[in-house]
Write a protein that holds these residues in place. Structure first.
Motif, PDB file in Angstrom:
ATOM      1  N   HIS A 120       0.789  -1.165   0.117  1.00 38.18           N
ATOM      2  CA  HIS A 120      -0.012  -0.038   0.192  1.00 38.18           C
ATOM      3  C   HIS A 120       0.889   1.021  -0.041  1.00 38.18           C
ATOM      4  O   HIS A 120       1.987   1.250   0.641  1.00 38.18           O
ATOM      5  CB  HIS A 120      -1.008   0.149   1.197  1.00 38.18           C
ATOM      6  CG  HIS A 120      -2.127  -0.913   1.137  1.00 38.18           C
ATOM      7  ND1 HIS A 120      -3.263  -0.579   0.265  1.00 38.18           N
ATOM      8  CD2 HIS A 120      -2.090  -1.939   1.910  1.00 38.18           C
ATOM      9  CE1 HIS A 120      -3.926  -1.847   0.354  1.00 38.18           C
ATOM     10  NE2 HIS A 120      -3.413  -2.532   1.392  1.00 38.18           N
ATOM     11  N   ARG A 121       0.430   2.155  -0.727  1.00 39.75           N
ATOM     12  CA  ARG A 121       0.945   3.389  -0.862  1.00 39.75           C
ATOM     13  C   ARG A 121       0.632   4.521   0.096  1.00 39.75           C
ATOM     14  O   ARG A 121      -0.278   4.434   0.693  1.00 39.75           O
ATOM     15  CB  ARG A 121       1.068   4.118  -2.383  1.00 39.75           C
ATOM     16  CG  ARG A 121       1.698   3.056  -3.322  1.00 39.75           C
ATOM     17  CD  ARG A 121       3.209   2.770  -3.312  1.00 39.75           C
ATOM     18  NE  ARG A 121       3.799   4.142  -3.470  1.00 39.75           N
ATOM     19  CZ  ARG A 121       4.459   4.289  -4.697  1.00 39.75           C
ATOM     20  NH1 ARG A 121       4.426   3.376  -5.765  1.00 39.75           N
ATOM     21  NH2 ARG A 121       5.153   5.361  -5.343  1.00 39.75           N
ATOM     22  N   PRO A 122       1.456   5.587   0.231  1.00 39.88           N
ATOM     23  CA  PRO A 122       0.834   6.785   1.127  1.00 39.88           C
ATOM     24  C   PRO A 122      -0.293   7.400   0.573  1.00 39.88           C
ATOM     25  O   PRO A 122      -0.438   7.452  -0.594  1.00 39.88           O
ATOM     26  CB  PRO A 122       2.001   7.725   1.344  1.00 39.88           C
ATOM     27  CG  PRO A 122       3.320   6.724   1.021  1.00 39.88           C
ATOM     28  CD  PRO A 122       2.943   5.646   0.122  1.00 39.88           C
ATOM     29  N   THR A 123      -1.338   7.860   1.471  1.00 38.95           N
ATOM     30  CA  THR A 123      -2.395   8.257   1.185  1.00 38.95           C
ATOM     31  C   THR A 123      -2.520   9.961   1.539  1.00 38.95           C
ATOM     32  O   THR A 123      -1.653  10.449   2.374  1.00 38.95           O
ATOM     33  CB  THR A 123      -3.654   7.799   1.722  1.00 38.95           C
ATOM     34  OG1 THR A 123      -3.563   7.720   3.240  1.00 38.95           O
ATOM     35  CG2 THR A 123      -3.794   6.537   1.430  1.00 38.95           C
ATOM     36  N   ARG A 124      -3.331  10.700   0.662  1.00 35.48           N
ATOM     37  CA  ARG A 124      -3.259  12.059   0.958  1.00 35.48           C
ATOM     38  C   ARG A 124      -4.013  12.419   2.236  1.00 35.48           C
ATOM     39  O   ARG A 124      -3.816  13.210   2.984  1.00 35.48           O
ATOM     40  CB  ARG A 124      -4.006  13.026  -0.140  1.00 35.48           C
ATOM     41  CG  ARG A 124      -3.176  12.757  -1.569  1.00 35.48           C
ATOM     42  CD  ARG A 124      -3.695  13.451  -2.722  1.00 35.48           C
ATOM     43  NE  ARG A 124      -2.973  13.442  -3.842  1.00 35.48           N
ATOM     44  CZ  ARG A 124      -1.709  14.289  -4.027  1.00 35.48           C
ATOM     45  NH1 ARG A 124      -1.361  15.225  -3.264  1.00 35.48           N
ATOM     46  NH2 ARG A 124      -0.973  14.226  -4.882  1.00 35.48           N
ATOM     47  N   ASP A 125      -5.135  11.724   2.244  1.00 36.81           N
ATOM     48  CA  ASP A 125      -6.063  11.920   3.601  1.00 36.81           C
ATOM     49  C   ASP A 125      -5.572  10.940   4.761  1.00 36.81           C
ATOM     50  O   ASP A 125      -4.921   9.806   4.521  1.00 36.81           O
ATOM     51  CB  ASP A 125      -7.510  11.343   3.308  1.00 36.81           C
ATOM     52  CG  ASP A 125      -8.305  12.225   2.132  1.00 36.81           C
ATOM     53  OD1 ASP A 125      -7.677  13.393   2.226  1.00 36.81           O
ATOM     54  OD2 ASP A 125      -9.104  11.555   1.308  1.00 36.81           O
ATOM     55  N   LEU A 126      -5.690  11.261   6.016  1.00 34.30           N
ATOM     56  CA  LEU A 126      -5.403  10.666   7.220  1.00 34.30           C
ATOM     57  C   LEU A 126      -5.845   9.081   7.207  1.00 34.30           C
ATOM     58  O   LEU A 126      -7.281   9.171   7.289  1.00 34.30           O
ATOM     59  CB  LEU A 126      -5.511  11.367   8.432  1.00 34.30           C
ATOM     60  CG  LEU A 126      -5.059  10.691   9.750  1.00 34.30           C
ATOM     61  CD1 LEU A 126      -3.478  10.515   9.643  1.00 34.30           C
ATOM     62  CD2 LEU A 126      -5.550  11.552  10.969  1.00 34.30           C
TER      63      LEU A 126
END
Length: 752
Positions: free
Chosen positions: A172-178
């Protein structure tokens, strides 16, 4: 509890319910559960993959690819790479003597070795970073988005070349939302694991993700004499990611990971009576039983504490940095730099007794640096292409001690330093002649230099070498290989939902060294590279809005297959174990994969794989019994003999989700079958592995508008007794690595 007939009946019921066809499934990303009250017809999920270095639907790719989503991995109990063999067709992964050294085989293409120094025929990568050696693949799998299993030779799109195929794990990649989440499991044998993550934006153009997993307990084996338990896990892995949008056209992705494994090892069981030097131990009637010992002299020589159980003490650290630069002219430039460092310390008891028949201690240090540079078209168009350069530098310092004190009266130590440098240039293009017909052309050229320094294999007197060897070893030996591989394919879009394809590809694998503890210079004679000419035809079809069927047939022409055998040593008047090249062999087979969603909430998946192979030209190997009796080499011709691997693999799952008040209740069962595994060349029929079924089950409850779930699971539900591998290290000591018995447990999850 063993139920001899029920698995076959259960499989038949599942099979008939699933399709009424002899077919298998195309693994897909699990979609969000749907309640039976929802209106409309179910739609098959569109599975997006990056197997060809760009995002596209798996159904649009003319190649045999199985895709398994992260949630599906959990349902199937896949926590390590080894577990994947029960979730996809035509894949086998054997633990050498139950150890951390995995032996991969895909569509019958594989390399079987208990030492660490040779590359695998099947590649394994995480987020586009490939592992150089099989031993590096043994970490925990966590925070995984999906896994893509590509069958057939790879190399025109990938930095590291393989003859059998590639297993790509995408995290899984980093997301913009928390976002944040945690999963916890507790099961039989006091086993528990916890996995969690937190992800979100750190600045307008910077995102981060931190994830972890820990795995503890689970000792399911017992010492047959003392009752002492064996098998408790003690594992921890951490991964940190940063994603930075440097500009509108340039982005960077940094990954740092560290893991340790201080688990107890798996013990082996005696599947035949042990009778050596007046000692007798009956064959183990229970697969949970094992045995071990550690002589003080061997503990001192190996540098481990006295009385230690079989165990590992490993650390693994890695870093990778990727840049994607979108250039003018619809071009994409990608750079991936990666470094991995593994420290392996592993104590194993390969005779499964309280005697020093063959106790082993490995002390390895592996370091790998890779640099991959790719330039290609940025968006899908009529002509798509990618070209690349690849460089890797790998170093292995291996030292392993063997204790034969009670059997042969001595201990040995083998040590060496292996260095490998690889340079590859590769490229592939596809061109759409019209709306239906596409042609694909790929080419790769690879150069590799492999060297072995300071090789020593000799006897130990107490804690010191006594310098005894059958032959002196050269302080330095090296060789280099040049190999060409490629691909030629046609794809025809029969309809918007049906694809036909045919391909020819050539795979290439470099040669290597047999770094066993033979004490004979013949072991250092390098074996030659192998190559595979692979012909494949297949189809991918969505037969309706809720039924998907994919299939492939293949023919492999194997040239100079790398096989573990023996050679006769006139100097020592004995047989020496070493890798040799079989001139010609062939493998034929195919797979079917099925996904069916007949109604809302119900999903049925199945897969079927079949393969068979044989040696097709004269291939002479020593007949061990006749050679020893005659005192000189006596050869058998293996032409026409079958290759050693299971022919049949079958499996799948059934899942149904239905509403209960304000909740969704999901029931799922998955199953797999592996056919008989005949050990034909070196070991003989006594070491054949019987066919076996495995069945798992899951039941989970989730609030329809909530952010938590809870459930129960069972693995090996029918408590099937089976062996993963059978072998011997010294004749007369027949051992097997047993599969884990039934376990049950609880799982809870929370998402923010």
């Amino acid at each position: 509890m063993s139920i001899p007939h029920r698995p076959a009946h259960l499989a038949a019921a599942i099979f008939l319910a699933g399709s009424g066809l002899c077919a298998g499934l195309a693994h897909a990303e699990p979609r969000e559960p749907q309640s039976a009250a929802e209106a409309g017809n179910p739609a098959l999920p569109k599975v997006v993959v990056t197997a060809q270095r760009r995002q596209e639907a798996a159904q649009d790719i003319g190649a045999a690819i199985s895709v398994i989503g992260g949630d599906e991995l959990k349902e199937k109990g896949v926590s390590t790479v080894n577990d994947l063999q029960h979730a996809t067709p035509s894949l086998e992964i054997e633990p050498a003597f139950g150890s951390g050294q995995p032996q991969f085989r895909l569509r019958g293409i594989g390399f079987i070795d208990y030492t660490s120094n040779n590359s695998s025929s099947v590649g394994v990568s995480v987020d586009d970073v490939a592992f150089a050696l099989p031993i590096q693949t043994q970490g925990l799998l966590f925070d995984i988005d999906r896994v893509e299993v590509l069958r057939g030779p790879q190399g025109t799109l990938y930095g590291r070349n393989t003859t059998g195929g590639t297993v790509n794990f995408i995290s899984h990649r980093p997301t913009r939302d928390l976002e944040a989440g945690i999963d916890a499991e507790y099961g039989s044998w006091n086993a528990w694991s916890t996995e969690g993550f937190v992800s979100g934006s750190l600045a307008d153009n910077l995102r981060g993700r931190l994830s972890f997993i820990t795995d503890q307990g689970g000792a399911w084996q017992k010492n047959r004499e003392t009752g002492q338990e064996l098998g408790d896990k003690d594992k921890l892995a951490l991964r940190g990611q940063l994603e930075w949008d440097i500009s509108d056209t340039l982005d960077a992705h940094l990954t740092l990971q560290h893991a340790y494994d201080k688990s107890e090892g798996q013990g082996l069981r005696l599947f035949e009576d042990y009778n050596q030097a007046g000692r007798h131990i009956g064959a183990d009637s229970k697969r949970r039983h094992t045995g071990w010992s550690l002589r003080p002299e061997f503990a001192a020589a190996a540098g481990v504490s006295g009385g230690a159980k079989p165990h590992v003490d490993n650390t693994n650290s890695s870093a990778s940095l990727a840049f994607n630069w979108h250039l003018d002219g619809n071009l994409l430039l990608t750079s991936i730099s990666a470094y991995n460092e593994l420290r392996r310390r592993e104590l194993g008891d390969w005779d499964a007794t309280a005697y020093a028949d063959s106790d082993e201690y490995f002390d390895d240090r592996v370091s790998s640096f890779t640099q991959e540079l790719r330039l290609g078209s940025d968006e899908k168009q009529r002509l798509n292409w990618v070209s690349g350069l690849y460089y890797s530098q790998d170093r292995l310092n291996e030292k392993f001690n063997s204790d034969f004190g009670d059997r042969l009266g001595f201990m040995t130590r083998t040590s060496y330093v292996q260095k490998v440098k690889t340079v590859g240039a590769f490229g592939q293009l596809d061109y759409a002649f019209n709306d239906r017909l596409k042609g694909i052309l790929g080419l790769r050229q690879e150069y590799e230099k492999r060297s072995l320094d300071d090789y020593f294999s000799g006897f130990i007197d107490g804690t010191q070498f006594d310098g005894s060897n059958v032959n002196p070893f050269p302080q330095h030996t090296s060789f280099s290989n040049n190999g060409t591989s490629g691909k030629l394919a046609l794809e025809y879009q029969l309809s918007p939902a049906s694809l036909l394809y045919a391909s020819f590809s050539r795979g290439y694998k470099s040669g290597g060294y047999t770094a066993h503890n033979s004490g004979n210079v013949l072991a250092l004679e390098a074996f030659e590279p192998e190559s595979v000419n692979a012909f494949e035809v297949g189809f991918k079809s969505d037969l309706s809005d809720n039924l998907r069927l994919n299939g492939a047939l293949f023919y492999y022409g194997y040239h100079d297959q790398q096989v573990l055998s023996t050679v006769w040593s006139p100097q020592s008047s004995s047989l020496v174990g070493t890798f040799v090249n079989a001139p010609r062999s062939r493998i034929v087979g195919g797979e079917l994969e099925l996904l069916w969603q007949p109604l809302h909430g119900l999903e049925i998946q199945q897969y079927l794989g079949y393969k068979k192979g044989k040696y097709t030209e004269d291939f002479f190997t020593p007949d061990s019994a006749k050679t020893v009796a005659a005192g000189t080499e006596v050869y058998d011709n293996n032409k026409g003999d079958e290759l050693s691997f299971p022919k049949l693999s079958y499996g799948g799952s059934i899942a149904y989700t239905w509403p209960v008040a304000e909740f969704d209740l999901r029931a799922e069962t998955n199953f797999s079958y592996r056919g008989q595994y005949k050990q034909l060349l070196l070991l003989g029929s006594d070491y054949n592995l019987d066919p076996y079924w495995l069945v798992n089950a899951n039941l989970s409850l989730t609030p329809r508008n909530g952010n938590w779930s809870a459930g129960i699971w069972a693995r090996n539900l029918l408590d099937k007794e089976y062996d993963l591998t059978r072998n011997f290290f010294l004749p007369g000591t027949s051992v097997a690595a047993a599969g884990e018995p039934r376990s049950v447990g609880l799982r809870v999850s929370y998402r923010y």
